[in-house]
Design a protein around this motif. Sequence first.
Motif, PDB file in Angstrom:
ATOM      1  N   ASP A 132      10.457  -2.979   9.237  1.00 33.35           N
ATOM      2  CA  ASP A 132      11.658  -3.037   8.404  1.00 33.35           C
ATOM      3  C   ASP A 132      11.904  -4.461   7.923  1.00 33.35           C
ATOM      4  O   ASP A 132      12.355  -4.677   6.784  1.00 33.35           O
ATOM      5  N   PHE A 135       9.389  -4.758   4.914  1.00 31.58           N
ATOM      6  CA  PHE A 135       9.666  -3.955   3.721  1.00 31.58           C
ATOM      7  C   PHE A 135      11.042  -4.210   3.139  1.00 31.58           C
ATOM      8  O   PHE A 135      11.273  -3.955   1.959  1.00 31.58           O
ATOM      9  N   LYS A 136      11.962  -4.713   3.970  1.00 32.22           N
ATOM     10  CA  LYS A 136      13.305  -5.007   3.490  1.00 32.22           C
ATOM     11  C   LYS A 136      13.555  -6.508   3.368  1.00 32.22           C
ATOM     12  O   LYS A 136      14.711  -6.940   3.237  1.00 32.22           O
ATOM     13  N   ASP A 145       8.017  -1.448  -4.738  1.00 29.85           N
ATOM     14  CA  ASP A 145       8.738  -0.193  -4.878  1.00 29.85           C
ATOM     15  C   ASP A 145       8.232   0.751  -3.793  1.00 29.85           C
ATOM     16  O   ASP A 145       7.098   1.251  -3.869  1.00 29.85           O
ATOM     17  N   MET A 146       9.063   0.974  -2.756  1.00 27.02           N
ATOM     18  CA  MET A 146       8.626   1.777  -1.628  1.00 27.02           C
ATOM     19  C   MET A 146       8.457   3.251  -1.994  1.00 27.02           C
ATOM     20  O   MET A 146       7.882   4.015  -1.213  1.00 27.02           O
ATOM     21  N   LEU A 150       1.423   1.842  -1.754  1.00 28.88           N
ATOM     22  CA  LEU A 150       1.051   0.443  -1.527  1.00 28.88           C
ATOM     23  C   LEU A 150      -0.321   0.394  -0.879  1.00 28.88           C
ATOM     24  O   LEU A 150      -0.754   1.355  -0.230  1.00 28.88           O
ATOM     25  N   ARG A 174       6.971   5.168   6.696  1.00 25.31           N
ATOM     26  CA  ARG A 174       7.656   4.400   5.658  1.00 25.31           C
ATOM     27  C   ARG A 174       6.959   4.440   4.294  1.00 25.31           C
ATOM     28  O   ARG A 174       7.622   4.306   3.261  1.00 25.31           O
ATOM     29  N   LEU A 175       5.640   4.568   4.286  1.00 27.02           N
ATOM     30  CA  LEU A 175       4.892   4.436   3.042  1.00 27.02           C
ATOM     31  C   LEU A 175       4.860   5.744   2.260  1.00 27.02           C
ATOM     32  O   LEU A 175       4.925   6.837   2.821  1.00 27.02           O
ATOM     33  N   SER A 179      -0.693   5.875  -0.301  1.00 30.31           N
ATOM     34  CA  SER A 179      -0.848   4.488   0.153  1.00 30.31           C
ATOM     35  C   SER A 179      -2.156   4.353   0.944  1.00 30.31           C
ATOM     36  O   SER A 179      -2.652   5.313   1.532  1.00 30.31           O
TER      37      SER A 179
END
Length: 278
Positions: A132, A135-136, A145-146, A150, A174-175, A179
């Motif tokens: 986190d 990504f944040k 752009d999640m 990726l 998360r991905l 990805s």
Amino acid sequence: MTSPGLDYDKASLARVYNFYLGGKDWSDVDKETAQAVIRSAPDVPEAARENFRFAGRAAAWAVAEYRVRQVLDIGVGIVSDVPLPSVETCVLAADPGATVLAFDNDEVVLAHARALRPGYGGVLRGDVTDLDGIFKHPDAVGLIDMAKPLVVILAAVLHFVPDAAAVMAGLRERLAPGSVVVLSHVTSTQTSERRVAGMTKAYDDKAISPIFFRSQEEIRALADGWDIVTPSDLVDVQRWSPDGTYAGPLYDTVRVLGMAAVLPGHQQERAHTPGGAR
């Protein structure tokens, strides 16, 4: 994975790796640690350089093959003085419009990046065990752009993480589907127990973090929920290529395994070329 400060009493993982790669950004304690590792496994510098080449080669392939234009290089290390093309160089050669963000948790890496590129620094603070936080990251918001796929590079990173499976599970959660993770990891498979013990002791005695050798089966299990692609299994990094034409020598004293794995979920857009490669 600990977040080291500017400690020159213990070896920095990034500086030790820089020594292996032929760079010049290391201190005496880093050299001592690297040489202790090399005494147990003389092939380590060659394997490290092949690992570096693998990361760039696989990243560029993933960008071109799956048309993914967002790349995160996590645990980038110190690469500005390495006489080999970096992940960023390889990716931008494949797609000049791609975005490449580098992350590291080592203060040595961050300080070095700031010195070279004041202000932004070129490397963002991030720890692979705190996804986190990556990504944040405030400097990454707006650049990635999640909701879109990726490419994530984890080259010689997870063997310094006690719970590597948790990292891969976190990425899977998360991905976006489509990805790609490019991963390499040192293995105990077909490596003598004496050499594994010697390399492990060198990091335990002198470095800021221990190293965790895993078997080939344990490394393959990290891809649970992912599809390993091209080739469709783990291979020594110096034998990884989409068409099988890249064939560096195998090493007697240490093995680094690599893979590219795609997160399934929808039909990925791929380049329509022979063999699927550009």
